[in-house]
Each structure stands twice: as structure tokens, then as C-alpha cells.
Design an enzyme around this catalytic site. Sequence first.
Site, PDB file in Angstrom:
ATOM      1  CG  ASP A  75      79.272  26.099 -63.821  1.00  0.00           C
ATOM      2  OD1 ASP A  75      78.062  25.807 -63.890  1.00  0.00           O
ATOM      3  OD2 ASP A  75      79.849  26.787 -64.672  1.00  0.00           O
ATOM      4  CG  HIS A 108      77.043  28.805 -65.300  1.00  0.00           C
ATOM      5  ND1 HIS A 108      77.925  28.071 -66.056  1.00  0.00           N
ATOM      6  CD2 HIS A 108      76.309  29.531 -66.188  1.00  0.00           C
ATOM      7  CE1 HIS A 108      77.721  28.309 -67.343  1.00  0.00           C
ATOM      8  NE2 HIS A 108      76.751  29.193 -67.449  1.00  0.00           N
ATOM      9  CB  SER A 131      77.862  29.713 -70.628  1.00  0.00           C
ATOM     10  OG  SER A 131      77.092  28.588 -70.326  1.00  0.00           O
TER      11      SER A 131
END
Length: 712
Positions: free
Chosen positions: A646, A681, A561
Site C-alpha cells: 500500500d 491500498h 483508509s
Amino acid sequence: MASSSDKKPPVAKKVKHEMKMFDDVRVDNYYWLRDDSRSDPDMLHYLNQENAYTDYIMSGTKNLEDQIYAEIRGRIKEADISAPLRKGPYYYYERTLEGKEYKQHCRRLVQNAGSVPSVLDVMPTGPEAPPEHVILDENEKAKNHVYYSIGAFKVSPNHKLVAYAEDTKGNEIYTIHVMDAETRSPVGEPLVGVTDYFEWVGDEALVYITMDEILRPYKVWFHKLGTNQSADSCLYHEKDDMFSLDLEASESKKYLFVGSESKTTRSIFYLDISKPENGLMVLTPRSEGIDTSVSHRGNHFFIKRRSDETYNSELLACPLDDVNAITTLIPHRDSVKIQDVILFSDHLVVYEREKGLPRVTFYSLPAIDEPLQSLQGGQAVEFVDPVYSVDPAESQFSSSILRFYYSSLRTPPSTYDYDMNTGVSVLKKIETVLGGFDASNYVTKREWAIAQDGTQVPISIVYRKDLVKLDGSDPMLLYGYGSYEVCVDPSFKSSRLSLLDRGFTFAIAHIRGGGEMGRKWYENGKYLQKKNTFTDFIDCAEYLIEKKYCTKDKLCINGGSAGGLLIGAVLNMRPDLFKAAVTRVPFVDVVTTMLDPTIPLTTAEWEEWGDPRKEEYYFYMKSYSPVDNVKAQKYPAILVTTGLNDPRVLYSEPAKFVAKLRELKTDDNVLLFKCEMGAGHFSKSGRFEKLQEDAFIYTFILKILNMVPALA
């Protein structure tokens, strides 16, 4: 077996797309890969080609991947329960079943419900004990879904009903279901298109939050059970797209607190649960740069407040009927950051940070009807590891029992109950690690690297003492994050043993942009100082090489991320320093994303990265954005992962990063892209499915380091 060179990597088509700003032109030949509907045939074909290529390159190590997966899974006690938590007349806990991906939510009656809770309490489980009741079995709910996750599970005050938030796509858009806790029969119609922020208001109503079209939590709603969602009343609408809403109940369960926050400012509304008809009331009004969070006990609100002057936060109190009559309970301290505050009827617990380590301090409070004064004589809970992680559990408000979760790089997740009256601490649960694990075989330590500007940067380290020689010949995996003031405290991960037991050293670089060393640590790694995050990581890597933990040829790096941004940036800056890199769901197209307010979460992120609509920020962000800085040079071996659904980092960001790397890099090192077509995610949702990702990543690293056994 054909060699990896026999199959050419996919080549994404190039469609010239120019973006002009401040007399600057950026050309993005892979802009076409972004498809908000996630249904474009050309885009899906490209992703499937990349997945097929990844499968092909890794096919020769499938035996090793299966072996590592078996190792990781073999350490798990598959049939287990969490440490029961006593609430009212029940013990509540979660159960996992052998072979099952998901957990069950269970409870059992307390035999002597009128007794005073004690750290020595043990939930009876024998034939004479009250029977176990499974309230919700996630395995049953997940049967018809590729992805399944429960974001929140909350029991009504009278323990008769349960509400839970369910996500079946990985896009973090939830449906809230209410059901009878005993019969499991549904109560009313589900609430759809909501966040997992919700709380009970008495036993017959819920307050919840919904999102706008860019997934910003922006409206608070009141729902009376048995009525249609369309009839719900909106308690508050946050119209400023820099601000998002959150919701929590006070430990006393007498108030709900709605926070409206940006990255720098947070104000609080409150709802008196006994008088919901009064609606939300302002408690701490919005003031630029002031961040507040609130708790409640007796006649007082307790307010944790941060400002430019009190950057590590101070703790205040005010009477319920006079929010301006402020008493300072714990003043601001330059070297100690107040992380969290947990209230009990007779105690206050403060989770703090000093010198990069968390600590837990508790104070006795005067009787509820007595005035509050500055707190003195706090007592700290002692911990044994040199580096560790400790996190708060839910307050058992009317008791003196503090529950917390402890872990270190060599200590499995542990649940403790600590009696604040007697000082007695009891280990209620430690995660079982099968396969002969012995914590004494591993060494954990803290090192300090010196950054380019002289700043000392902490590094947490673990290795197996009988395998690591510390002469530069050992392989290392270095992890980093460094954003959002997130504290990446050293914690245990049983799957990591598959690397440690092969002679790896694992390290965490606690770089600026995170919150490990206090608020200033964060502020010195954001906005126009963001590059400190990347140079700190590089300096940590060079320090570890200098101290002979590894060499460049043995150094692998990992981040996800915003940590994927870190990995992408340092790969462009110092590709010579690393042998292999893994970047998961990486935020790598910084400028393009931050210029598009229609992308989920973008507007709120301007206070994290800067607003590139302003020239100074535009050019600074462009100078480190990984996609914008890929160039014709040699790169190490790279694995990039993403999830098609995501909502936080669009799949197209890593897809563009990979496509541009394939176009420009001048080496023959492996570059792989793996897109989970049914995940978001946080990867896949099942507990064993997640282990498969770890096994795949570890196999990739071992392959690149030529550590694959001959028969694998």
C-alpha cells in the site's frame, strides 16, 4: 476443535523509540515495524504470525465463509458486457467471462456510422452484425502476476491505437503500453515509472505525468510515439511539494488541461492539441484559496470556480482569446454545491448537491458563435429512490445524449441514456443480480441524527422489510468515511445482500469531513474541527440505537483508509458503544506520518489534517490519533486489514495499532490482523478475489454476533 484461547495471539517485540516535539515526548515501541524496503525479516515474521493467528481463529467458521463467498459469487452474472458506448465508428464496451477474474476491452463497428446517435440505438450482436474485436484481454496480461490492474485505457482519435496504464504490484506506479488496436502488436517501448494520468495528442503522441520519490505527481511530459522515453520533453515541473498534478482532455478533444492542486487551491494550464509545439499555457493562475476546473466548447472556456466567498462553486465562461472577459453562467448558491460540469456541443450538464442528495440539471446552450449569458430554465432529471447515487459518464460531445450511472441501496448499478432534446430516458443496462433478488423486498430511507452541537447529520439506511423488526433486536452494520470532501452516496453492493438477507440493517453516516452537504460540511470536519467527524459518527450510532434499529450489543462498524482513522478514533473514544469493528487499510498513526515528509502523499495532506510541525496542530492531532490514544480499557472485537504494498497508508500504521492494542487492552475480545502480502491500498485485484475479502469480513461480524449456524 481447540478453542481460540488455546493459541496465544502474536506479541510484537518492543523497541523503545522516543519522538520529541514542543517539549512533548511520544514513545513508540513499535516504530521498528516500518520498513520501506518491505523486506526486514523480523517485520515479515511478525506479519506472517498475525496472518497465521487470524487463520487459526477463523478456521472454525471456514464453512460459513465459503458459504457466504458462494452466495456472493452466485449473485453475479459472470459472463456479461457493459452498456456499449458509441464513439466514432465503433461501439466500445467491456466483457467479463465466466470464471475469469478480469475483463476484456472490446469494440464492434457501428453498422451505419453516419447516423445520428439515438437513445434507442442498440448494438447489433446477431450473426449478421459486425464481428466483435477483443482489443485487450486483462486475463492474459494478468497470468504471471499476483496483482494486476489497468488504471486507464484510451483509444487514439483515429481509433487505430490504444494506450493503457498497467500496475502489477498494487503500488500505483504504472507502465503505459501502446499497441495497434487491430493486431494488438506493441507500438514503441513502454513508458515506465509513470502515473495513470495520460492523454492522446493527435494520433502520434501522448502527454503523461510522472511522480517524485514520495509518489507526488509532479512532472508533465510530451512523448512522440516511436521515440525513447529518455528523449521526452518536460512540459511542466511542479516544484512546490504541497501541489500535485493531474491531467484531462476537454470533452471537445481540442484541449488538454493540466491541474496543479493542493487541498485548497487549484490552477489550470492548457495545451492546444492542434498546436502542441506551443506547450502549456496558463489559463487560471494560482491564487491561494481559489480552486478552478475547466471545460471547453466552441469559442469559450467554461470555468468552475470555488473560493472562500463562493464556497459551493460558481460557473463562469470566458472567450478563448480573452480569459479576463468573464461571464457568470451559474452564480454561487449557499444551499447548492456544483459538483461537476459536463459539456456537449449544444448542452451543459451540471451535477449538483442539495440537502445531501445529488441531482442532475441540464441547460440548452446558444449556437457556438453566439454570446453566452447567464443560464436560465435548467431541467432536472428525476429519480425515484429517497436516497441514491448518480455519477457522470463520458460526454458524447456531438450528440444530445446524456449518459449517467444510477444506483441506490436497493437498485443495482444502472446505465441510462437521456435525450436532452426530447426528454426520453432509456435504461441501457442494469446489473443482473442472480439468486432471486427482488428490490421490492428492501426498504431504503433517510434519517437525520442531531449532533452534539445541534447539526443535523444525514444517515442512509437499507434493510429487508420482512426480516427487520425495528425493536432493537436487529443487528446493524454502520459505515462511515468523512474526509477529503468525499461524498459517500448510497449505492448498491450485491455482496451486502448476504448481511441484509440475514436480518441486518445497513446504514451510512454522512458525517462532517465528507462533501455530502456542501463545501462547509467538509470544512467543518477538517483541521482543528476534525473531531466533529468522530463525534458525528458516535451521535449517529446513538441515534440509531435510540430509534431501535439496534442495540450496542448488535452494532458493528466499518470504515477504510481515512474511514479507518474514523473507526480507530471512535474505538478509543467510545469502545462501549460497539460490538465489533472492521477497519481496512486504516490511517491510524496520524502524527508520526504527518511529521514525515518522506512518506508518500504526506506533504499534500497538511492541508487536510493540518501541519503538526505547528504546535497547535500537533497537540490537536495527537488528541485523536488512534495509535497515540490506545489505552488500558476494554475494546470491542476488532478486525484490521492492510496490504503490504500500500503506497497510501503504509502497512506499518495498522500493524502498530494492532500491536499496541494487544499490549494495552484489558478485555479478551477477538483482535485480528490480516495483511495481504501481494496487494496494495485497494486489496486484491481480481473481481472474485475481492469477494473473498467481503466474505471474510462478513463471517467475522457474524462470528462476533454469535450468528454462525451450528454446522458452520
